[in-house]
Design a protein around this motif. Structure first.
Motif, PDB file in Angstrom:
ATOM      1  N   GLY A  98      56.439  77.617  64.748  1.00 29.81           N
ATOM      2  CA  GLY A  98      57.497  76.715  65.189  1.00 29.81           C
ATOM      3  C   GLY A  98      57.755  76.818  66.678  1.00 29.81           C
ATOM      4  O   GLY A  98      57.951  75.808  67.364  1.00 29.81           O
ATOM      5  N   PHE A 102      57.192  73.786  69.398  1.00 30.50           N
ATOM      6  CA  PHE A 102      58.226  73.228  70.266  1.00 30.50           C
ATOM      7  C   PHE A 102      57.830  73.334  71.738  1.00 30.50           C
ATOM      8  O   PHE A 102      57.964  72.361  72.497  1.00 30.50           O
ATOM      9  N   TYR A 325      61.890  72.237  63.456  1.00 29.87           N
ATOM     10  CA  TYR A 325      62.864  73.099  64.133  1.00 29.87           C
ATOM     11  C   TYR A 325      64.178  73.220  63.365  1.00 29.87           C
ATOM     12  O   TYR A 325      64.853  74.233  63.456  1.00 29.87           O
ATOM     13  N   PHE A 334      66.158  80.109  65.384  1.00 30.76           N
ATOM     14  CA  PHE A 334      66.070  79.198  66.527  1.00 30.76           C
ATOM     15  C   PHE A 334      67.487  78.875  66.940  1.00 30.76           C
ATOM     16  O   PHE A 334      68.442  79.391  66.365  1.00 30.76           O
ATOM     17  N   SER A 351      67.860  68.414  66.425  1.00 36.91           N
ATOM     18  CA  SER A 351      66.444  68.708  66.683  1.00 36.91           C
ATOM     19  C   SER A 351      65.758  67.526  67.353  1.00 36.91           C
ATOM     20  O   SER A 351      64.920  67.699  68.250  1.00 36.91           O
ATOM     21  N   GLN A 355      64.088  67.875  71.000  1.00 38.42           N
ATOM     22  CA  GLN A 355      62.671  67.528  71.105  1.00 38.42           C
ATOM     23  C   GLN A 355      62.458  66.418  72.130  1.00 38.42           C
ATOM     24  O   GLN A 355      61.539  66.474  72.956  1.00 38.42           O
TER      25      GLN A 355
END
Length: 461
Positions: A98, A102, A325, A334, A351, A355
């Protein structure tokens, strides 16, 4: 009702088999087949080998889709690979996937696609040009320059993020429509390209060069795997499928088979248009082949198809990647705020915003291309681990429910895992600097994992 008093909002299961198939096709069918396809004849200038490498790359991707489908049916949750690795090897493995997704794998791809959309749009809108500087700001010894192409890229990311913010059905609707248009365009290119009088005659019986052949094939596979990359993307949206145990396997497998057929046909058209040695030198192989076979109008139409294709791929990545995420954050691994699901729209809204911001910043900074050069190594490390997870879980959880079982077990996951390991080793040999940089990006996640795991407070379900 989700979001009412005393309950937490949840993702809505609104996607079906067609959506999973469309996501798979929409992610795979980006710009690579029209640009990076030249990477294959450039390294292996033999018509028969070119098609054989594309077929082999497609079959290996299908082996991956078959293997991942078993895991997706076992763990039909948003986040896909994050859960597969976490359930098999522990939370650190899932986190590193993850984290790397990201930092660069997904957000770097989003930045690349946004800027690529701007570049191809510039062929039709002259004002959208890399020569048109909109901002030049000195930052110490470095000057930040933002051109019109980068601005359009960031704008397209923002617009499609907004569409996905207001509902998974809206986001899927846009990407489905764009997928239909670009598949129709590529199909038209194939039909008219095969019907046109050939301007090149590939020599299928030419002798195969032996010197450095293995290394050349390994490098050529970088272009092939890059073109097929994304066959696993639908797994990230499993938590929003109505019947993920059936829809996810069917969609991933059908989408991958469709792309194998399309890519082989497109490459046959390329070989009918230009000599194999010439194809390797074409930066825009699709446009060059269309212009040669169908004239300048055909080249322009193919360029327009690339614009739609890239935009559709961007829409698909934005739709699916944000689902990685949110469960990480819900597990306390996170930024906690990214666990939020919008009470009205039932989307991973925080998220999506994070993003979109990071992808836009990468697009505006211009660093995404270098980062993506590092990421091939990391992607196939995670592919190998995920393929092996099928075998590991068959041994450690033999009684677990498996609504779908991979065909050809254990050979199919073994072939996929083994090929991924070989590709990792080949990348280490052929591109050691980029590979070590990719490993470094993964290692950077270790202190981050230590920090989050120390203060871990999983979000209650």
């Amino acid at each position: 009702m989700a979001g009412s008093s005393g309950t937490r909002p949840e993702l809505v299961r609104a996607l079906g088999t067609w959506d999973a198939t469309s996501i798979t096709i929409g992610t795979v069918l980006g710009s690579a087949i029209f640009i990076a396809a030249s990477f294959v004849p450039q390294n292996v200038p033999h018509a028969g080998l070119v098609l054989a490498i594309w077929l082999a790359g497609g079959l290996l991707s299908l082996a991956g889709a078959l293997s991942f489908a078993e895991l997706g049916a076992m763990f039909p949750r948003a986040g896909g690979i994050y859960h597969y690795l976490k359930e098999t090897y522990g939370p650190l493995a899932g986190f590193l996937f993850g984290w790397t997704s990201f930092i660069v794998i997904q957000c770097g791809s989003i930045a690349y696609l946004g800027v690529a959309f701007g570049e191809y749009l510039g062929a039709f809108v002259p004002a959208v040009s890399t020569d048109r500087i909109l901002l030049a700001a000195p930052l110490g010894v470095w000057t930040l320059r933002i051109n019109a192409v980068q601005a359009v890229g960031a704008g397209s990311i923002a617009l499609l993020t907004a569409v996905n913010y207001v509902g998974v059905r809206q986001g899927a609707g846009v990407q489905n429509a764009l997928t239909i248009v670009k598949v129709a365009a590529v199909t038209g290119f194939v039909v008219f390209g095969l019907a046109a009088e050939p301007t090149a005659s590939p020599d299928w019986t030419a002798s195969i060069p032996s010197s450095g052949l293995f290394a050349a094939i390994g490098v050529a596979f970088i272009g092939v795997f890059g073109s097929f990359d994304g066959w696993y993307q639908a797994a990230f949206s499993a938590g929003e499928m109505r019947d993920p145990q059936r829809s996810l396997p069917r969609g991933m497998i059908a989408g991958t088979i469709t792309m194998i057929a399309l890519y082989l046909l497109v490459n046959i058209v390329y070989l009918r248009a230009l000599p194999v040695a010439t194809l390797g030198g074409e930066a825009r192989i699709g446009e060059a082949a269309a212009t040669t076979l169908l004239g300048p109008a055909g080249g322009r139409l193919l360029a327009a198809a690339v614009v739609v294709s890239v935009l559709g791929c961007l829409a698909t990545c934005l739709l699916t990647a944000a689902r990685i995420y949110q469960p990480m954050a819900a597990d306390g691994l996170f930024f906690g705020s990214l666990a939020r699901i919008h009470p009205r729209y039932r989307t991973p809204s925080a998220s999506l915003i994070a993003q979109g911001i990071w992808g836009s910043l990468l697009a505006l900074s211009g660093t995404y291309e270098q980062l993506l050069g590092y990421v091939v190594f990391a992607v196939f490390v995670f592919h190998a681990l995920t393929g092996a997870a099928v075998i590991v879980l068959r041994r450690t959880r033999p009684d677990a429910e498996r609504p779908y079982r991979v065909w050809g077990y254990p050979w199919v996951p073994l072939v996929f895992t083994g090929s991924s390991v070989l590709f990792v080793l080949n990348t280490l040999v052929e591109r050691p600097v980029e590979s070590l940089a990719g490993a470094g990006l993964m290692v950077l996640g270790l202190p981050a994992y230590w920090w989050w795991s120390r203060s871990r407070r999983p979000t209650p379900a």
